[in-house]
Enzyme design. Structure first.
Site, mmCIF file in Angstrom:
data_model
loop_
_atom_site.group_PDB
_atom_site.id
_atom_site.type_symbol
_atom_site.label_atom_id
_atom_site.label_comp_id
_atom_site.label_asym_id
_atom_site.label_seq_id
_atom_site.Cartn_x
_atom_site.Cartn_y
_atom_site.Cartn_z
ATOM 1 C CE LYS A 45 -3.198 -1.918 3.307
ATOM 2 N NZ LYS A 45 -4.007 -1.562 4.486
ATOM 3 C CE LYS A 47 -3.141 3.699 4.180
ATOM 4 N NZ LYS A 47 -4.262 3.107 4.944
HETATM 5 N N1 C2G Z 1 -12.885 4.207 7.309
HETATM 6 C C1 C2G Z 1 -14.122 4.833 7.423
HETATM 7 N N2 C2G Z 1 -14.169 6.169 7.626
HETATM 8 C C2 C2G Z 1 -13.027 6.901 7.712
HETATM 9 C C3 C2G Z 1 -11.767 6.267 7.614
HETATM 10 C C4 C2G Z 1 -11.715 4.897 7.404
HETATM 11 O O1 C2G Z 1 -15.174 4.173 7.349
HETATM 12 N N3 C2G Z 1 -13.120 8.255 7.889
HETATM 13 C C5 C2G Z 1 -12.868 2.749 7.093
HETATM 14 C C6 C2G Z 1 -12.192 2.370 5.781
HETATM 15 O O2 C2G Z 1 -13.117 2.473 4.704
HETATM 16 C C7 C2G Z 1 -11.798 0.917 6.055
HETATM 17 C C8 C2G Z 1 -11.497 0.924 7.559
HETATM 18 O O3 C2G Z 1 -12.106 2.120 8.101
HETATM 19 O O4 C2G Z 1 -12.909 0.046 5.813
HETATM 20 C C9 C2G Z 1 -10.009 0.952 7.838
HETATM 21 O O5 C2G Z 1 -9.475 2.082 7.156
HETATM 22 P P1 C2G Z 1 -7.881 2.087 6.847
HETATM 23 O O6 C2G Z 1 -7.147 1.776 8.083
HETATM 24 O O7 C2G Z 1 -7.570 3.321 6.066
HETATM 25 O O8 C2G Z 1 -7.770 0.788 5.883
HETATM 26 P P2 C2G Z 1 -7.068 0.731 4.451
HETATM 27 O O9 C2G Z 1 -5.698 1.298 4.548
HETATM 28 O O10 C2G Z 1 -8.032 1.281 3.501
HETATM 29 O O11 C2G Z 1 -6.856 -0.868 4.240
HETATM 30 O O12 C2G Z 1 -7.499 -5.202 2.434
HETATM 31 C C10 C2G Z 1 -8.134 -3.984 2.785
HETATM 32 C C11 C2G Z 1 -7.132 -2.957 3.240
HETATM 33 O O13 C2G Z 1 -6.306 -3.494 4.256
HETATM 34 C C12 C2G Z 1 -7.833 -1.701 3.736
#
Ligand code: C2G
Length: 138
Positions: A45, A47
């Site tokens: 990612k 990240k």
């Molecule tokens: N999320 C949300 N609202 C936000 C921020 C995040 O609903 N303001 C949700 C994201 O959509 C996700 C979850 O919280 O479903 C976790 O977000 P992240 O930690 O950013 O996950 P991400 O990096 O998108 O990784 O295989 C899937 C990936 O690992 C997802």
């Protein structure tokens, strides 16, 4: 027993994560969360996280909506996890809308509305601004 699964980094745990986990848990009786390892974040990612994996696991394990935390090490593990844990529903925020529809052959797939105006990235940016302001005031 209706099992729900979701995946994410969950860096700098915030209300957007809480809202997602609460709504996911409300869809069933058990919520499993796959937490991205530091290596998966970096390699897959691009990240880097502020909070190391071991701490992100403990934070999630302390959340009332989470029943089990497992590592997310690859994009491909979802099918195996769904089968291993007899998952009924896969849940993600709708920033991933459609991206995991291939899992519909394994279980229900639900994309939930993201919480507006908050993200780990925006928190990091705000922290950087405050640190800079603090240096200038020294
Ligand atoms: N999320 C949300 N609202 C936000 C921020 C995040 O609903 N303001 C949700 C994201 O959509 C996700 C979850 O919280 O479903 C976790 O977000 P992240 O930690 O950013 O996950 P991400 O990096 O998108 O990784 O295989 C899937 C990936 O690992 C997802």
């Amino acid at each position: 027993m209706k099992t729900i699964i979701t995946y994410g980094t969950f860096d700098l745990f915030h209300i957007g994560h809480v809202n997602l986990l609460r709504r996911a848990r409300d869809l069933g009786d058990r919520l499993i969360v796959g937490v991205s390892t530091d290596e998966f974040n970096l390699v897959e990612k691009s990240k880097t996280t502020i909070v190391p994996y071991e701490h992100r696991v403990k934070v999630l394990e302390s959340c009332r909506y989470v029943d089990l935390v497992i590592p997310e090490c690859s994009w491909q593990q979802k099918v195996e996890d769904i089968q291993k844990y007899s998952v009924n529903t896969f849940v993600m925020g709708n920033d991933w809308q459609g991206k995991f529809d291939e899992l519909k052959s394994q279980c229900s797939v639900v994309y939930l509305e993201r919480t507006r105006d908050i993200s780990s990235t925006s928190i990091k940016q705000a922290m950087a601004v405050l640190l800079q302001l603090n240096r200038e005031l020294q």
